[in-house]
Write a protein that holds these residues in place. Structure first.
Motif, mmCIF file in Angstrom:
data_model
loop_
_atom_site.group_PDB
_atom_site.id
_atom_site.type_symbol
_atom_site.label_atom_id
_atom_site.label_comp_id
_atom_site.label_asym_id
_atom_site.label_seq_id
_atom_site.Cartn_x
_atom_site.Cartn_y
_atom_site.Cartn_z
ATOM 1 N N ASP A 33 0.463 4.445 0.325
ATOM 2 C CA ASP A 33 0.263 5.465 1.375
ATOM 3 C C ASP A 33 0.843 4.996 2.703
ATOM 4 N N ASN A 88 0.857 -1.187 0.000
ATOM 5 C CA ASN A 88 0.000 0.000 0.000
ATOM 6 C C ASN A 88 0.901 1.249 0.000
ATOM 7 N N ARG A 128 4.652 5.015 2.699
ATOM 8 C CA ARG A 128 5.203 6.355 2.981
ATOM 9 C C ARG A 128 5.219 6.642 4.483
#
Ligand code: 5AD
Ligand code: SF4
Ligand code: FES
Length: 353
Positions: A168, A166, A171
């Motif tokens: 996001d 994933n 990050r």
């Protein structure tokens, strides 16, 4: 419902859709779980046989310039004593593996800038000139030119987990890199002719079953030779110190479903899994896995490679672990692989070209 899906995995597992992968990862009843383990064990036997391969893990530096939120080696963890093995110490440990008949060394470290292209090439040459062993690098991000140079200098394999598919969440947990860069490195490695290992963590805060299905689908897309899955274990001296650990049951489900989808891939039982469950290795091997990575790091450094606390086998010698693993492998009716355990996927790729 799951029963017919599990039956389908026996011959068409590689084609499962994302929602089918999710459905398998969502199984909870004991009856369906048993069917899943049996299906994974069947496909494992059919695709990679009875061998369990040993990969000697040599953690040669715990110095890291990155700050991954979950990892005890992160640069902001100033309480951890740091070490770097000398070339002599590394060679001695590699020769010890070779004497025990272990066909692979995994040279693992944090992202340590001391180990420049030049120094690593010298090390690779020194290993290749003195013993017959497959060499896996697990040293984090490196530019493509260096990856090519390491390959020319004799490295066979490269391990770099994509950690979490994933973007996001990637990050959030990795301030120093992006998922896109990781994926690009994995593709570069493959193009350079390496046997490539990726993998992911299970149970990072916020990670969903759909994310885990994406992890398996990404490994399928990248056609990795090895896929390692381990539960997240919170380290108290990190920002995630208070988080809940990853589930061992979900880790077994990931191993089993990865076997059904990725077919002839190598799947290890990870140290993190065996840290959380004493019989994690045996269960993992019976649910799709076919690799284990005994620790080849010399004392006292072993304990200082502290990704998380209470790692298994901290006080045991490599010779002791070799004996212990021999008994454990026998107890599940399997055998220790003799030789390097080259990726079957790679061998099949080479037949095709
Ligand atoms: N728990 C479990 N696994 C961890 N790793 C790093 N920190 C942890 C932790 N706290 C894993 C990462 C990395 C590998 C070397 O160790 O997935 O790729
Ligand atoms: Fe460094 Fe790897 Fe730990 Fe990240 S996971 S901090 S790159 S050792
Ligand atoms: Fe290390 Fe069992 S594998 S003591």
């Amino acid at each position: 419902m799951s029963k017919s899906l599990i039956e389908r995995t026996q011959y068409a597992g590689a084609d499962l859709s994302l929602s089918e992968i999710c459905e398998l990862l969502s199984i909870t009843s004991d009856i369906d779980l048993d069917l899943l383990w049996q299906a994974a064990d069947h496909v494992r036997r059919q695709e990679v046989g009875e061998d369990i391969w040993l990969r000697g893990l040599l953690e040669f530096s715990n110095i890291c310039t990155c700050n991954c939120l979950y990892c005890g080696l992160r640069r902001d963890n100033t309480g951890l004593p740091r070490y770097r093995l000398t070339e002599e110490q590394i060679l001695e440990a590699v020769h010890r593996l070779s004497r025990l008949g272990i066909g692979t060394v995994v040279l693992q470290s944090g992202e340590d800038p001391y180990f420049t292209e030049e120094r690593l090439i010298a090390l690779l040459h020194a290993i290749r000139n003195t013993c017959d062993i497959a060499i896996t690098l697990s040293i984090g991000y490196r530019p493509k030119s260096e990856l090519a140079a390491f390959k020319r200098a004799g490295a066979h394999r490269f391990l770099i987990r994509h950690e979490i598919a994933n973007p996001d969440l990637y990050r959030v947990f990795h301030p120093d890199s992006t998922l896109a860069d990781r994926v690009e490195q994995l593709k570069d490695l493959r193009a350079l002719g390496y046997e490539v290992g990726s993998g992911c963590l299970v149970g990072l805060p916020g990670q969903t079953v759909a994310d885990l299905a994406d992890d398996i689908a990404l490994a399928r897309e990248l056609e990795v030779d090895m896929f390692g899955v381990g539960p997240f274990i919170p380290h108290p001296d990190t920002p995630l110190g208070e988080a809940t650990p990853g589930s061992t049951l979900m880790t077994y489900k990931m191993i089993a479903v990865a076997r059904l989808v990725l077919r002839d891939v190598h799947i290890p039982v990870t140290t993190a899994l065996s840290t959380l469950e004493e019989d994690g290795r045996e269960k993992g091997w019976m649910r799709g896995a076919n690799i284990v990575m005994p620790n080849a790091t010399p004392a006292p450094y072993r304990a200082q490679y502290e990704l998380y606390k209470n790692k298994r086998c901290i006080d045991d010698t490599l010779e002791h672990c070799r004996g212990c693993l021999g008994r454990r492998v026998k107890s599940v009716g399997r055998v220790i692989g003799q030789g390097r355990g080259t990726s079957l996927k790679l061998l099949r790729r080479e037949v095709l070209v």
